[in-house]
Design a protein around this motif. Structure first.
Motif, PDB file in Angstrom:
ATOM      1  N   GLU A   7      65.559 -39.349 -26.212  1.00  0.00           N
ATOM      2  CA  GLU A   7      66.705 -38.494 -26.546  1.00  0.00           C
ATOM      3  C   GLU A   7      67.947 -39.355 -26.711  1.00  0.00           C
ATOM      4  O   GLU A   7      68.295 -40.156 -25.836  1.00  0.00           O
ATOM      5  CB  GLU A   7      66.912 -37.464 -25.433  1.00  0.00           C
ATOM      6  CG  GLU A   7      68.039 -36.494 -25.736  1.00  0.00           C
ATOM      7  CD  GLU A   7      68.365 -35.634 -24.529  1.00  0.00           C
ATOM      8  OE1 GLU A   7      67.478 -35.430 -23.680  1.00  0.00           O
ATOM      9  OE2 GLU A   7      69.521 -35.180 -24.430  1.00  0.00           O
ATOM     10  N   ASP A  10      73.940 -41.782 -26.789  1.00  0.00           N
ATOM     11  CA  ASP A  10      75.208 -42.281 -27.296  1.00  0.00           C
ATOM     12  C   ASP A  10      74.951 -43.120 -28.535  1.00  0.00           C
ATOM     13  O   ASP A  10      73.960 -43.832 -28.619  1.00  0.00           O
ATOM     14  CB  ASP A  10      75.890 -43.129 -26.207  1.00  0.00           C
ATOM     15  CG  ASP A  10      77.262 -43.610 -26.658  1.00  0.00           C
ATOM     16  OD1 ASP A  10      77.968 -42.815 -27.294  1.00  0.00           O
ATOM     17  OD2 ASP A  10      77.594 -44.775 -26.384  1.00  0.00           O
ATOM     18  N   SER A  11      75.853 -43.035 -29.504  1.00  0.00           N
ATOM     19  CA  SER A  11      75.714 -43.776 -30.742  1.00  0.00           C
ATOM     20  C   SER A  11      77.083 -44.295 -31.141  1.00  0.00           C
ATOM     21  O   SER A  11      78.022 -43.521 -31.272  1.00  0.00           O
ATOM     22  CB  SER A  11      75.145 -42.848 -31.824  1.00  0.00           C
ATOM     23  OG  SER A  11      75.018 -43.523 -33.046  1.00  0.00           O
ATOM     24  N   ARG A  12      77.204 -45.609 -31.291  1.00  0.00           N
ATOM     25  CA  ARG A  12      78.521 -46.188 -31.580  1.00  0.00           C
ATOM     26  C   ARG A  12      78.387 -47.238 -32.669  1.00  0.00           C
ATOM     27  O   ARG A  12      77.430 -48.018 -32.680  1.00  0.00           O
ATOM     28  CB  ARG A  12      79.066 -46.886 -30.331  1.00  0.00           C
ATOM     29  CG  ARG A  12      79.796 -45.976 -29.393  1.00  0.00           C
ATOM     30  CD  ARG A  12      80.482 -46.801 -28.333  1.00  0.00           C
ATOM     31  NE  ARG A  12      79.542 -47.502 -27.476  1.00  0.00           N
ATOM     32  CZ  ARG A  12      79.867 -48.551 -26.713  1.00  0.00           C
ATOM     33  NH1 ARG A  12      81.088 -49.032 -26.726  1.00  0.00           N
ATOM     34  NH2 ARG A  12      78.965 -49.117 -25.953  1.00  0.00           N
ATOM     35  N   TRP A  19      75.297 -50.802 -35.420  1.00  0.00           N
ATOM     36  CA  TRP A  19      75.310 -49.674 -34.499  1.00  0.00           C
ATOM     37  C   TRP A  19      74.606 -50.018 -33.204  1.00  0.00           C
ATOM     38  O   TRP A  19      73.655 -50.797 -33.175  1.00  0.00           O
ATOM     39  CB  TRP A  19      74.624 -48.465 -35.142  1.00  0.00           C
ATOM     40  CG  TRP A  19      75.402 -47.910 -36.280  1.00  0.00           C
ATOM     41  CD1 TRP A  19      75.563 -48.476 -37.516  1.00  0.00           C
ATOM     42  CD2 TRP A  19      76.148 -46.697 -36.303  1.00  0.00           C
ATOM     43  NE1 TRP A  19      76.358 -47.697 -38.300  1.00  0.00           N
ATOM     44  CE2 TRP A  19      76.736 -46.584 -37.587  1.00  0.00           C
ATOM     45  CE3 TRP A  19      76.373 -45.685 -35.376  1.00  0.00           C
ATOM     46  CZ2 TRP A  19      77.531 -45.496 -37.938  1.00  0.00           C
ATOM     47  CZ3 TRP A  19      77.154 -44.608 -35.733  1.00  0.00           C
ATOM     48  CH2 TRP A  19      77.738 -44.518 -37.009  1.00  0.00           C
ATOM     49  N   GLN A  21      72.867 -47.824 -30.206  1.00  0.00           N
ATOM     50  CA  GLN A  21      72.471 -46.463 -29.810  1.00  0.00           C
ATOM     51  C   GLN A  21      71.758 -46.508 -28.469  1.00  0.00           C
ATOM     52  O   GLN A  21      70.926 -47.383 -28.225  1.00  0.00           O
ATOM     53  CB  GLN A  21      71.546 -45.855 -30.866  1.00  0.00           C
ATOM     54  CG  GLN A  21      72.264 -45.569 -32.179  1.00  0.00           C
ATOM     55  CD  GLN A  21      71.435 -44.747 -33.146  1.00  0.00           C
ATOM     56  OE1 GLN A  21      70.223 -44.869 -33.168  1.00  0.00           O
ATOM     57  NE2 GLN A  21      72.099 -43.926 -33.938  1.00  0.00           N
ATOM     58  N   THR A  81      71.809 -43.505 -38.080  1.00  0.00           N
ATOM     59  CA  THR A  81      73.228 -43.395 -37.732  1.00  0.00           C
ATOM     60  C   THR A  81      73.701 -41.942 -37.739  1.00  0.00           C
ATOM     61  O   THR A  81      74.722 -41.630 -37.163  1.00  0.00           O
ATOM     62  CB  THR A  81      74.101 -44.186 -38.717  1.00  0.00           C
ATOM     63  OG1 THR A  81      73.982 -43.590 -40.017  1.00  0.00           O
ATOM     64  CG2 THR A  81      73.690 -45.637 -38.779  1.00  0.00           C
ATOM     65  N   ARG A  82      72.965 -41.082 -38.400  1.00  0.00           N
ATOM     66  CA  ARG A  82      73.398 -39.686 -38.455  1.00  0.00           C
ATOM     67  C   ARG A  82      72.818 -38.840 -37.343  1.00  0.00           C
ATOM     68  O   ARG A  82      73.035 -37.632 -37.287  1.00  0.00           O
ATOM     69  CB  ARG A  82      73.042 -39.090 -39.811  1.00  0.00           C
ATOM     70  CG  ARG A  82      73.887 -39.717 -40.891  1.00  0.00           C
ATOM     71  CD  ARG A  82      73.950 -38.887 -42.137  1.00  0.00           C
ATOM     72  NE  ARG A  82      73.889 -39.775 -43.291  1.00  0.00           N
ATOM     73  CZ  ARG A  82      72.834 -39.889 -44.058  1.00  0.00           C
ATOM     74  NH1 ARG A  82      71.783 -39.143 -43.844  1.00  0.00           N
ATOM     75  NH2 ARG A  82      72.841 -40.728 -45.069  1.00  0.00           N
ATOM     76  N   LEU A  83      72.059 -39.455 -36.455  1.00  0.00           N
ATOM     77  CA  LEU A  83      71.545 -38.710 -35.304  1.00  0.00           C
ATOM     78  C   LEU A  83      72.710 -38.301 -34.411  1.00  0.00           C
ATOM     79  O   LEU A  83      73.701 -39.021 -34.292  1.00  0.00           O
ATOM     80  CB  LEU A  83      70.584 -39.596 -34.506  1.00  0.00           C
ATOM     81  CG  LEU A  83      69.210 -39.872 -35.117  1.00  0.00           C
ATOM     82  CD1 LEU A  83      68.495 -40.926 -34.298  1.00  0.00           C
ATOM     83  CD2 LEU A  83      68.386 -38.603 -35.154  1.00  0.00           C
ATOM     84  N   ARG A  84      72.576 -37.152 -33.785  1.00  0.00           N
ATOM     85  CA  ARG A  84      73.594 -36.681 -32.845  1.00  0.00           C
ATOM     86  C   ARG A  84      73.039 -36.761 -31.427  1.00  0.00           C
ATOM     87  O   ARG A  84      71.830 -36.711 -31.229  1.00  0.00           O
ATOM     88  CB  ARG A  84      73.950 -35.215 -33.141  1.00  0.00           C
ATOM     89  CG  ARG A  84      74.487 -34.965 -34.514  1.00  0.00           C
ATOM     90  CD  ARG A  84      75.892 -35.523 -34.631  1.00  0.00           C
ATOM     91  NE  ARG A  84      76.472 -35.224 -35.926  1.00  0.00           N
ATOM     92  CZ  ARG A  84      77.054 -34.061 -36.213  1.00  0.00           C
ATOM     93  NH1 ARG A  84      77.084 -33.095 -35.334  1.00  0.00           N
ATOM     94  NH2 ARG A  84      77.592 -33.860 -37.408  1.00  0.00           N
ATOM     95  N   ALA A  85      73.939 -36.834 -30.486  1.00  0.00           N
ATOM     96  CA  ALA A  85      73.522 -36.843 -29.082  1.00  0.00           C
ATOM     97  C   ALA A  85      72.664 -35.614 -28.822  1.00  0.00           C
ATOM     98  O   ALA A  85      73.012 -34.509 -29.250  1.00  0.00           O
ATOM     99  CB  ALA A  85      74.739 -36.859 -28.176  1.00  0.00           C
ATOM    100  N   ASP A  87      69.586 -35.334 -29.974  1.00  0.00           N
ATOM    101  CA  ASP A  87      68.447 -35.415 -30.891  1.00  0.00           C
ATOM    102  C   ASP A  87      67.347 -36.276 -30.267  1.00  0.00           C
ATOM    103  O   ASP A  87      67.628 -37.231 -29.545  1.00  0.00           O
ATOM    104  CB  ASP A  87      68.879 -36.032 -32.224  1.00  0.00           C
ATOM    105  CG  ASP A  87      69.730 -35.086 -33.042  1.00  0.00           C
ATOM    106  OD1 ASP A  87      69.820 -33.913 -32.649  1.00  0.00           O
ATOM    107  OD2 ASP A  87      70.307 -35.518 -34.054  1.00  0.00           O
TER     108      ASP A  87
END
Lengths: 286, 387
Positions: A7, A10-12, A19, A21, A81-85, A87
């Motif tokens: 899961e 965090d993604s930065r 990136w 993640q 990169t388009r995944l959201r927290a 996901d």
């Protein structure tokens, strides 16, 4: 090797196009070692068939968090990169064989070129935890792409080289290595092919330059370890983490091979990604 | 000629559903496992019910575990009985051990191992694989340790498995193929042979066996003489018309056909200064090739009487049912294993469930439903009325 659902926590975007993640994957966070990698599945709605291999960047067994560090190079990495927290994505790992650190090594030299930092970053954590001294030599094209020191453990000595001289040493990171080769007990590298090849050449001539006499009998000096075994790798001065286009990442498809000095192709996913530098036939043109 | 029975018997396998729908469609008789000559009644799938698992079907109460998934890929000789029709394709599953405990090999119908040659081969210069839109391109170059090492190292393991292992055999001349097969013949743990004939025939100017009906027939016949093991031959789609080649192979004594191998293709390196793959040419696989592979299976199933194993771009149950509908009796999952190693085992469950939902006692009712009806045999009298 496990197939786990990880899961995103965090993604930065830590550097332009790069990136970091974090994923919650306790099954991977415990028992994984520096140098190993995960094979991650991108969403298959987009026609992306293959998984993507990523080195473990950091692993925290206590919280079950692993991080991966990548650059957006195509549609697959762009998708990540388009995944959201929250996901969840599918990870296969841990795969490959880790860096082998000799228990007697006090001084570790890590050499990273560009995104190669992702391959050796976790080793810095492990070494610091084990009380070893770590020097990290990092090379990038310019100051914009230099890995932020705030993401490294405080104990690591961090030396930077940039190709255009905008930060630190003006030139290749390999030019910094001779200043540390006498200090270092072992060296570990990850980065572009030419960098690894230059390092392998340096490592091969190291003993001659340093003129270290081999006095007495070292532990285990009498027996010959088969090349590629953990013991043989532990004795090598330089270990490199190799990169190759990958299919299955478990050793079934034989897609990701590099040529060994023994004349048999070695699978990056199974025998590697970490190899002793003398295992690789650098001049084979593979 | 095919055995064309005019009388359609109501086979005991069919369930209550088929009794409610008296309309029957004739099936290819050769594909009936165990009783090759028997002609069965099969319910016609209503139009629009492509997804067999959707919605409550008439056989909702049916038990998926009771569905007969067994299939025989070599009904004519000896027999190669598989527990289910989902195989893993050669080159995507190594020697069956690589995926470790992520995949339970006992759940698979059969395993086709990595292509095996007489002498060890180191394969092609990397890069060897790359992703392409909806698929992948590979050019491994048949890297393998040679047939002797395979027999010594892996056959003892395979012997302990319930899942049959088919050894994929490649060679550069007929003599090569025959020698490899001879060394595999009689080795415990080796359930059958899959011939990869998409290799250049060095003796004949490097033309692939698979693109020439005579060469394909000759190599099949030679191998057939050398062994009694069940023999599958893998067709190449890189031909103008696959039917004469399929017929030649069937006539030469192959037990089954596998369709298809990869399509030839190339990719260009990122810097656009050279082709990407070390070997320049590679084989395209994955969902991108499924329509082509389906077409080949559709064509081949109409000209041969031996079982056909479909392969090419299978990623879901719908793909499996598509292949069955155009006449394949079993399928191989290849590239999709890389993305999802657990897919083949899941397909087995889903297929059983789909058959149960549709009210079939055997998955075989799905086979051949999209094939054209065979024209009735011409009357010897010249004129015949059919009310």
């Amino acid at each position: 090797m496990r197939l786990v659902a990880a899961e995103l926590v965090d993604s930065r975007e830590i550097l332009p196009g790069q990136w970091l993640q974090s994923f919650h994957a306790p099954a991977l966070a415990s028992g994984s070692r520096a140098g190993q990698f995960v094979h991650v599945r991108a969403g298959d709605w987009s026609g992306l068939i293959l998984r993507r291999p990523f080195s473990f960047n950091t692993v925290d067994a206590a919280t079950g968090i692993i991080t991966i560090h990548f650059r957006t190079v195509g549609r697959g990495t762009d998708w990540f990169t388009r995944l959201r927290a929250g996901d969840t994505i599918d990870m296969l790992g841990p795969l490959g064989r880790p860096f082998e650190v000799d228990s007697r090594s006090r001084h570790l030299l890590l050499v990273a070129g560009g995104l190669g930092i992702a391959g050796v970053r976790m080793l810095a954590d492990e070494a610091v935890r084990d009380g070893r001294q770590v020097v990290l030599l990092f090379g990038a094209a310019n100051a914009r792409d230099v890995y932020p020191s705030s993401l490294l453990p405080d104990e690591v000595e961090y030396v930077v080289a940039t190709d255009d001289g905008s930060l630190g040493h003006h030139g290749f990171v390999t030019e910094l290595v001779p200043a540390y080769e006498a200090w270092a007990d072992q060296a570990f590298a990850c980065g572009p092919g030419p960098m690894l090849r230059a390092l392998a050449t340096l490592a091969a001539g190291r003993r001659g330059r340093l003129g270290v006499a081999r006095l007495g009998r070292k532990r285990g000096a009498g027996k010959v370890d088969p090349p590629g075994s953990p013991h043989a790798r532990r004795k090598a001065f330089l270990q490199v983490s190799m990169e190759q286009n990958m299919g299955c990442a478990v050793g079934a498809c034989l897609g990701c091979v590099v040529m060994s000095t023994g004349g048999t192709p070695q699978r990056v996913c199974r025998e590697g990604p970490v190899f002793a530098s003398e295992e690789i036939a650098w001049e084979a043109g593979w | 000629m095919k055995a064309k029975r005019r009388v359609v018997t109501s086979a005991d396998r069919t369930t209550a559903r088929s009794k409610r729908t008296p309309t029957v469609r004739r099936q290819k008789s050769a594909i009936v496992s165990g009783s090759p000559a028997a002609t069965r009644a099969a319910p016609v799938t209503p139009p629009g019910s492509r997804r067999a698992g959707d919605g409550p079907g008439p056989g909702l109460g049916a038990d998926a575990s009771a569905v007969d998934l067994t299939v025989d890929l070599a009904p004519a000789h000896g027999g190669l009985r598989l527990a289910n029709p989902i195989l893993v394709a050669s080159g995507t599953f190594g020697y069956g051990i690589e995926y470790g405990d992520v995949v339970d090999v006992a759940r698979l119908g059969a395993i086709c191992c990595k292509g095996t040659t007489l002498k060890p081969r180191i394969g092609n210069v990397p890069p060897r694989v790359t992703e392409t839109p909806g698929g992948m391109l590979n050019s491994i170059g048949l890297q393998n340790p040679g047939v002797d090492a395979v027999v010594e190292k892996y056959a003892p393991l395979w012997q302990a498995w319930r899942t049959p292992v088919l050894v994929n055999v490649a060679g550069e001349s007929i003599a090569d193929y025959v020698e490899v097969v001879r060394r595999l013949d009689g080795v415990p743990g080796i359930a059958g042979i899959e011939l990869n004939i998409s290799c250049p025939n060095v003796g004949k100017g490097g033309i692939q066996f698979a693109i020439d009906a005579d060469a394909a027939g000759a190599v099949t016949a030679a191998v057939r003489r050398a062994t009694d093991l069940p023999l599958l031959v893998k067709l190449s789609p890189n031909v103008a018309d696959v039917r004469p080649i399929a017929r030649a192979i069937a006539d030469a004594g192959a037990d089954a056909l596998t369709a298809v191998n990869t399509l030839s293709g190339i990719a260009v390196a990122v810097d656009r200064r050279r082709p990407l793959l070390g070997n320049v040419f590679g084989g395209v696989s994955g969902p991108a090739i499924k329509p082509i592979a389906l077409r080949v299976v559709y064509e081949v199933c109409q000209v041969v009487d031996i079982p056909v194993v479909g392969i090419g771009g299978i990623t879901s149950l719908d793909d499996v049912l598509d292949y069955l509908a155009v006449g394949a009796v079993a399928v191989q999952v290849g590239t999709a294993v890389f993305a999802d190693p657990t897919l083949p085992a899941r397909l087995v469950d889903e297929l059983a469930l789909a058959a149960a939902h549709a009210g079939h006692s055997s998955y075989r009712s799905f086979i051949g439903t999209a094939l054209p009806r065979k024209p009735a045999a011409g009357s010897a009298k010249g004129v015949e009325y059919r009310p």
